[in-house]
Motif scaffolding. Structure first.
Motif, PDB file in Angstrom:
ATOM      1  N   ASP A 132       1.272   4.399  -2.702  1.00  0.00           N
ATOM      2  CA  ASP A 132       1.219   5.845  -2.383  1.00  0.00           C
ATOM      3  C   ASP A 132       2.427   6.561  -2.969  1.00  0.00           C
ATOM      4  N   ALA A 133       3.628   5.897  -2.831  1.00  0.00           N
ATOM      5  CA  ALA A 133       4.874   6.528  -3.289  1.00  0.00           C
ATOM      6  C   ALA A 133       4.893   6.679  -4.816  1.00  0.00           C
ATOM      7  N   LEU A 134       4.123   5.862  -5.525  1.00  0.00           N
ATOM      8  CA  LEU A 134       4.154   5.880  -6.990  1.00  0.00           C
ATOM      9  C   LEU A 134       3.121   6.824  -7.595  1.00  0.00           C
ATOM     10  N   PRO A 161      10.296   7.448  -5.353  1.00  0.00           N
ATOM     11  CA  PRO A 161      11.406   8.391  -5.081  1.00  0.00           C
ATOM     12  C   PRO A 161      12.377   7.874  -4.013  1.00  0.00           C
ATOM     13  N   GLY A 162      11.999   6.790  -3.328  1.00  0.00           N
ATOM     14  CA  GLY A 162      12.860   6.302  -2.235  1.00  0.00           C
ATOM     15  C   GLY A 162      12.628   7.103  -0.960  1.00  0.00           C
ATOM     16  N   ILE A 163      13.415   6.854   0.037  1.00  0.00           N
ATOM     17  CA  ILE A 163      13.215   7.532   1.333  1.00  0.00           C
ATOM     18  C   ILE A 163      14.382   8.481   1.587  1.00  0.00           C
ATOM     19  N   ALA A 164      14.042   9.715   2.019  1.00  0.00           N
ATOM     20  CA  ALA A 164      15.094  10.709   2.302  1.00  0.00           C
ATOM     21  C   ALA A 164      16.039  10.160   3.385  1.00  0.00           C
ATOM     22  N   GLY A 167       0.836  -1.223   0.000  1.00  0.00           N
ATOM     23  CA  GLY A 167       0.000   0.000   0.000  1.00  0.00           C
ATOM     24  C   GLY A 167       0.859   1.256   0.000  1.00  0.00           C
ATOM     25  N   ASN A 168       1.940   1.282   0.884  1.00  0.00           N
ATOM     26  CA  ASN A 168       2.849   2.431   0.937  1.00  0.00           C
ATOM     27  C   ASN A 168       3.520   2.650  -0.421  1.00  0.00           C
ATOM     28  N   ALA A 169       3.926   1.516  -1.069  1.00  0.00           N
ATOM     29  CA  ALA A 169       4.582   1.612  -2.380  1.00  0.00           C
ATOM     30  C   ALA A 169       3.624   2.255  -3.398  1.00  0.00           C
ATOM     31  N   THR A 175      10.205  -3.890  -3.484  1.00  0.00           N
ATOM     32  CA  THR A 175      10.851  -2.683  -4.035  1.00  0.00           C
ATOM     33  C   THR A 175       9.861  -1.974  -4.952  1.00  0.00           C
ATOM     34  N   ASP A 176      10.095  -0.665  -5.110  1.00  0.00           N
ATOM     35  CA  ASP A 176       9.221   0.102  -6.004  1.00  0.00           C
ATOM     36  C   ASP A 176      10.065   1.052  -6.830  1.00  0.00           C
ATOM     37  N   SER A 177       9.471   1.670  -7.810  1.00  0.00           N
ATOM     38  CA  SER A 177      10.197   2.610  -8.663  1.00  0.00           C
ATOM     39  C   SER A 177       9.931   4.040  -8.231  1.00  0.00           C
ATOM     40  N   SER A 196      -2.717  12.688   4.996  1.00  0.00           N
ATOM     41  CA  SER A 196      -3.834  11.846   5.408  1.00  0.00           C
ATOM     42  C   SER A 196      -3.388  10.633   6.238  1.00  0.00           C
ATOM     43  N   GLY A 197      -2.077  10.316   6.215  1.00  0.00           N
ATOM     44  CA  GLY A 197      -1.570   9.100   6.909  1.00  0.00           C
ATOM     45  C   GLY A 197      -1.535   9.265   8.421  1.00  0.00           C
ATOM     46  N   LEU A 198      -1.568   8.081   9.096  1.00  0.00           N
ATOM     47  CA  LEU A 198      -1.484   8.094  10.564  1.00  0.00           C
ATOM     48  C   LEU A 198      -0.045   7.887  11.046  1.00  0.00           C
ATOM     49  N   GLY A 199       0.832   7.353  10.166  1.00  0.00           N
ATOM     50  CA  GLY A 199       2.224   7.057  10.563  1.00  0.00           C
ATOM     51  C   GLY A 199       2.327   5.832  11.451  1.00  0.00           C
ATOM     52  N   LEU A 200       1.348   4.892  11.316  1.00  0.00           N
ATOM     53  CA  LEU A 200       1.366   3.701  12.163  1.00  0.00           C
ATOM     54  C   LEU A 200       1.715   2.436  11.387  1.00  0.00           C
ATOM     55  N   GLY A 201       1.514   2.440  10.079  1.00  0.00           N
ATOM     56  CA  GLY A 201       1.656   1.224   9.264  1.00  0.00           C
ATOM     57  C   GLY A 201       2.997   0.528   9.444  1.00  0.00           C
ATOM     58  N   LEU A 202       4.096   1.269   9.243  1.00  0.00           N
ATOM     59  CA  LEU A 202       5.430   0.657   9.306  1.00  0.00           C
ATOM     60  C   LEU A 202       5.790   0.250  10.736  1.00  0.00           C
ATOM     61  N   SER A 203       5.396   1.094  11.674  1.00  0.00           N
ATOM     62  CA  SER A 203       5.690   0.795  13.079  1.00  0.00           C
ATOM     63  C   SER A 203       5.035  -0.522  13.479  1.00  0.00           C
ATOM     64  N   ARG A 252      14.088   7.062  11.283  1.00  0.00           N
ATOM     65  CA  ARG A 252      12.853   7.291  12.033  1.00  0.00           C
ATOM     66  C   ARG A 252      11.636   6.633  11.401  1.00  0.00           C
ATOM     67  N   ILE A 253      11.854   5.976  10.264  1.00  0.00           N
ATOM     68  CA  ILE A 253      10.711   5.517   9.469  1.00  0.00           C
ATOM     69  C   ILE A 253       9.830   4.496  10.185  1.00  0.00           C
ATOM     70  N   PHE A 254      10.466   3.715  11.151  1.00  0.00           N
ATOM     71  CA  PHE A 254       9.666   2.718  11.886  1.00  0.00           C
ATOM     72  C   PHE A 254       9.101   3.275  13.183  1.00  0.00           C
ATOM     73  N   PHE A 304       3.792   6.951  14.456  1.00  0.00           N
ATOM     74  CA  PHE A 304       3.283   8.283  14.074  1.00  0.00           C
ATOM     75  C   PHE A 304       4.239   9.088  13.226  1.00  0.00           C
ATOM     76  N   PHE A 305       5.265   8.433  12.671  1.00  0.00           N
ATOM     77  CA  PHE A 305       6.115   9.165  11.708  1.00  0.00           C
ATOM     78  C   PHE A 305       5.461   9.019  10.332  1.00  0.00           C
ATOM     79  N   THR A 306       5.149  10.180   9.764  1.00  0.00           N
ATOM     80  CA  THR A 306       4.512  10.170   8.435  1.00  0.00           C
ATOM     81  C   THR A 306       4.895  11.419   7.655  1.00  0.00           C
ATOM     82  N   THR A 307       4.891  11.316   6.353  1.00  0.00           N
ATOM     83  CA  THR A 307       5.130  12.501   5.521  1.00  0.00           C
ATOM     84  C   THR A 307       3.857  12.877   4.742  1.00  0.00           C
ATOM     85  N   SER A 308       2.825  12.013   4.935  1.00  0.00           N
ATOM     86  CA  SER A 308       1.588  12.333   4.188  1.00  0.00           C
ATOM     87  C   SER A 308       0.578  13.038   5.089  1.00  0.00           C
TER      88      SER A 308
END
Ligand code: ADP
Length: 612
Positions: free
Chosen positions: A519-521, A549-552, A515-517, A545-547, A569-576, A558-560, A563-567
């Motif tokens: 969003d990134a595309l 922009p990758g992660i800054a 799902g995150n991939a 893997t996806d095509s 509408s996101g909650l920042g809970l998925g990866l955690s 901090r990605i895991f 509540f870390f999110t760059t979107s």
């Protein structure tokens, strides 16, 4: 305070006791060395005394021998007719001359001092020293006791200092002619000085005293003619009258008897009061009326006695010092041992305290940690549940969209079927009903997803097919994948892999990653998501893997985080949540940027083994 006082008192008493013992020991050592000296003195005195007795016996017999040597001579001469003839005819010059020569001859051969003949009146009529000056011839010795004795018919003997010669002599007399009525007296005088000289240089002193206690023979000239005790004026007058010691003073010599020794000898002090000490041993010579005393100086004894005492004392002191040093060493060793033990005991107690303190700290820390872990686990479970609800919301929207479309389609197919039935076109009516049937099946599938997500994961690990899980995830995400126009490629080595996991939880991870991939595309021209899986040493490695922009770089750490999110509408809970689930399943979830630029998530899980 009380205890320190009593300790001080104890140590004070201890010191006083120690001093008393030391004084007693010192006194004991002194007494012992004194006693040893005393014993040695007694032994030495006994030795000296024995020696003195032997020497005295020797001297007395020598003296008696000397006197006896001459005792026979006067009786022999008393019988001589020449002497008798001269006494009968005293004016016969030829006879006198002959007798003088005869007496001189006898005197020379016998070795006496003088030989002389006296008439009944005491006048000397012939003498061996008739030629000498002064000569006895013509002199009267009638006052001498030896003359008187001989005139009474008895052999006489006498000791006196010669009035003419001034020499000490011993006189032997004998009556000439008939003893009942003597014609005169013949006298042999012998020299006493030779007796004295015979004793010289023997290391001991000798005194010979007459019955009045006058010393007339002595190895010490200063004692000669001194008296052993003070004399009464009468005694002195009597001695003067006998002219025994003419021109002498007869002063008393200090002669003090200290004590009688058991052997019969005596300890004496002679000379000045408190003067030199002697051991004296005396023997009587009754015939001559003499008393002979041998004196051995005690001066040889005292240094030896003192030497012994000092040696004994030194030895005792040496022993005492050695004992004292040894005792000190023992005491120091005991003290050191006690200190060491006390220090060890102290260290042990301190160690025990520390261990106890540390144990309390650790127990408390452990309790806090456990509490924290419990809190964390509770929070995570709650977060997972919240995330599920959020995902459910999203899914509900998707489902709403998904269900409306088939419902609209089903209405159309139903209308079409009714129309074809009215026209009796059964084939077309049947096809439309078939479509309706297929659509209801799809709708049932969608609602099935809803059922899976509403349930809380059991966490129990069972045999899960990776392909089935991926299918489930794709089914949930289908609308988003198709809507975004993403190309999803799935490559599983060996067709399918089996994992020891909880299916719902694994599906949830895959939904999140894919799902995150998606969003990134969103804004990318090339839209591709690649899922690769392979099995390796008991593990299953899956990479998404996806095509995009990758992660800054600054976000990688901090990605895991929850509540870390760059979107917006996101909650920042998925990866955690995914990270936590992967860990719970005994696996890992990591992220990196792929060489081509997109994000690359690696999920490693434990492969299913039949035995487990
Ligand atoms: P959310 O999706 O609600 O933001 P997640 O925990 O799923 O929360 O994602 C956290 C963040 O990680 C996202 O906001 C996004 O910035 C980043 N992210 C996740 N997956 C990717 C990816 N495939 N490519 C780029 N960024 C990603």
């Amino acid at each position: 305070m009380a205890s320190s006082n009593s300790t001080a008192e104890r140590s004070g008493l201890h010191r006083i006791g120690g001093a008393a013992v030391a004084i007693l020991l010192a006194l004991g050592a002194l007494a012992l060395s004194w006693y040893v000296g005393w014993l040695q003195r007694a032994a030495l005195l006994e030795d000296i005394e024995l020696k003195a007795r032997q020497e005295l016996d020797l001297y007395v017999s020598h003296l008696e021998g000397q006197l006896d040597r001459f005792a026979y001579l006067p009786p022999l001469l008393g019988d001589d007719f020449r002497l008798q003839s001269l006494l009968i005819a005293p004016n016969n010059r030829a006879q006198q001359d002959q007798v003088n020569r005869f007496l001189a001859h006898v005197n020379r051969i016998a070795g006496s001092l003088d030989v002389y003949l006296m008439d009944a009146g005491g006048v000397t009529v012939a003498a061996s020293n008739w030629q000498d000056e002064p000569t006895f011839v013509g002199r009267n010795f009638g006052f001498r006791p030896y003359f008187k004795e001989a005139m009474q018919g008895r052999p006489g003997s006498y000791y006196a200092l010669g009035t003419t010669s001034g020499r000490r002599g011993y006189y032997f007399s004998y009556p000439v002619g008939d003893a009942g009525k003597p014609l005169g007296v013949v006298v042999v005088k012998i020299d006493i000085d030779t007796l004295e000289n015979a004793w010289r240089n023997k290391g001991t002193d000798l005194i010979v005293t007459d019955p009045d206690g006058v010393i007339f023979v002595s190895t010490r000239p200063e004692w000669r003619y001194r008296t052993l005790r003070p004399m009464s004026a009468d005694a002195i007058a009597r001695i003067r009258a006998s002219r025994r010691y003419p021109d002498t003073e007869l002063a008393p010599l200090h002669y003090q008897e200290v004590r009688h020794l058991p052997s019969g000898a005596r300890e004496l002090r002679i000379g000045t009061p408190g003067g030199a000490g002697y051991i004296g041993r005396a023997a009587e010579m009754p015939e001559a009326g003499w008393r002979v005393e041998l004196l051995v100086s005690q001066q040889v004894v005292a240094p030896q006695v003192w030497q012994t005492r000092l040696l004994t004392l030194s030895l005792l002191m040496l022993f005492a010092t050695a004992g004292w040093l040894y005792a000190g060493r023992r005491r120091r060793m005991r003290e050191r041992e006690a200190e060491r033990r006390a220090a060890m005991q102290e260290a042990l107690v301190e160690l025990e305290h520390r261990v106890a303190r540390r144990t309390v700290d650790l127990t408390e820390a452990n309790r806090l940690l456990r509490q924290e872990v419990d809190d964390h686990e509770r929070t995570r479970d709650e977060l997972i549940q919240a995330a599920k609800l959020a995902a459910l919301g999203q899914m509900a929207a998707g489902i709403n969209h998904e269900l409306n479309q088939p419902l609209a389609a089903m209405r159309t197919y139903a209308d079409n079927a009714r129309t074809y039935l009215a026209r009796e076109n059964l084939e077309q009516a049947g096809w439309n009903l078939q479509q309706i049937s297929e659509l209801t099946l799809r709708m049932a599938q969608i609602s099935g997803q809803l059922k899976v997500f509403s349930r809380k994961a059991s966490g129990q690990r069972i045999r899960v097919s990776l392909r089935a899980c991926l299918d489930g995830a794709v089914r949930i995400l289908r609308t988003r994948i198709d809507g975004a126009g993403v190309n999803l490629v799935i490559e599983i080595v060996g067709d399918d892999l089996f994992i020891a996991a909880d299916m719902v939880q694994l599906e949830q991870i895959l939904v999140n990653l894919i799902g995150n991939a998606c969003d990134a595309l969103a804004d990318r021209v090339e839209k591709e998501i690649r899922v690769r899986a392979r099995s390796e040493a008991g593990l299953v490695r899956l990479q998404v893997t996806d095509s995009g922009p990758g992660i800054a770089a600054e976000h990688l750490d901090r990605i895991f985080d929850p509540f870390f999110t760059t979107s917006d509408s996101g909650l920042g809970l998925g990866l955690s949540i995914s990270h936590t689930i992967a860990q719970r399943l005994g696996g890992t979830l990591t992220v990196a940027n792929a060489a081509g630029g997109g994000a690359a998530f690696s999920l490693t899980l434990v492969a299913w083994k039949e035995a487990t």
